[in-house]
Design an enzyme around this catalytic site. Structure first.
Site, mmCIF file in Angstrom:
data_model
loop_
_atom_site.group_PDB
_atom_site.id
_atom_site.type_symbol
_atom_site.label_atom_id
_atom_site.label_comp_id
_atom_site.label_asym_id
_atom_site.label_seq_id
_atom_site.Cartn_x
_atom_site.Cartn_y
_atom_site.Cartn_z
ATOM 1 N N HIS A 1 54.623 1.055 123.115
ATOM 2 C CA HIS A 1 54.017 0.460 121.681
ATOM 3 C C HIS A 1 55.106 0.794 120.658
ATOM 4 C CE1 HIS A 1 49.597 0.145 123.288
ATOM 5 N NE2 HIS A 1 50.524 -0.314 124.122
ATOM 6 N N GLU B 1 54.724 2.133 118.007
ATOM 7 C CA GLU B 1 54.598 3.429 117.278
ATOM 8 C C GLU B 1 55.219 4.561 118.202
ATOM 9 O OE1 GLU B 1 51.166 0.948 116.061
ATOM 10 O OE2 GLU B 1 52.315 1.007 117.740
ATOM 11 N N CYS C 1 46.522 1.583 117.758
ATOM 12 C CA CYS C 1 45.648 1.663 118.969
ATOM 13 C C CYS C 1 45.417 3.056 119.223
ATOM 14 C CB CYS C 1 45.888 0.847 120.190
ATOM 15 S SG CYS C 1 47.366 1.622 121.204
ATOM 16 N N CYS D 1 48.261 4.920 120.656
ATOM 17 C CA CYS D 1 49.271 5.355 119.567
ATOM 18 C C CYS D 1 48.758 6.485 118.585
ATOM 19 C CB CYS D 1 49.796 4.002 118.853
ATOM 20 S SG CYS D 1 50.513 2.860 119.731
#
Length: 167
Positions: free
Chosen positions: A64, A66, A94, A97
């Site tokens: 992801h 992040e 999310c 993250c």
């Protein structure tokens, strides 16, 4: 009072600046075939890491934006701690993250779009938020403890190591 809940206009200006960069990274990533997520990590007014969603590009479900930015920042600093830094994300992080942000000891997380915007694009994290609030016995994927004779060996080795790096 600004969106971040504290600070004066200068912080708001900086937040907007870095969020715009995260959003630009996300938009560019879409143009390159990636997901609509970007992240920028800043400490003391300097970008120390950036990331774009690379899940499908790298076949890595943990890639992801992040997490990619956290990895880049930690690599740049040669440190696992991002204390004093802020992560700016194009969209609300999310649960994966958020956990990575907590483990990296970021000081703040600031995001632009929220989970409802993500859901509109087909990225619905609500099932993960809901799952984490549910008893593990009801999870669709079993998570099972299985203590074996050597269960404690790694922890005991860690505790006995005088040169361990605390984190």
């Amino acid at each position: 009072m600004n969106r971040t809940g504290s600070g004066a206009g200068s912080r708001q200006h900086d937040d907007d600046r870095w969020l715009n960069q995260a959003v630009a990274l996300a938009t560019a990533n879409v143009a390159e075939g990636g997901g609509p997520f970007g992240a920028v990590i800043v400490r003391d007014g300097v970008v120390i890491g950036t990331g774009q969603n690379r899940v499908t590009r790298d076949n890595d479900p943990t890639a992801h934006a992040e997490v990619v930015a956290i990895r880049a920042a930690c690599n740049a600093l040669d440190d696992f701690s991002l204390a004093g830094a802020t992560l700016y994300a194009s969209c609300e992080p999310c649960p994966l993250c958020l956990a990575a942000c907590l483990w990296s000891r970021l000081e703040r997380v600031v995001y632009a779009a929220d989970r409802d915007d993500a859901r509109r694009a087909g990225f619905d994290d609500s099932r993960f938020y809901d799952l984490l609030a549910t008893d593990r016995a009801a999870w669709p994927m079993p998570v099972v403890a299985n203590r074996i004779a050597t269960t404690s060996d790694p922890i005991d080795a860690w505790l006995a190591r005088p040169t361990k790096v605390e984190y």
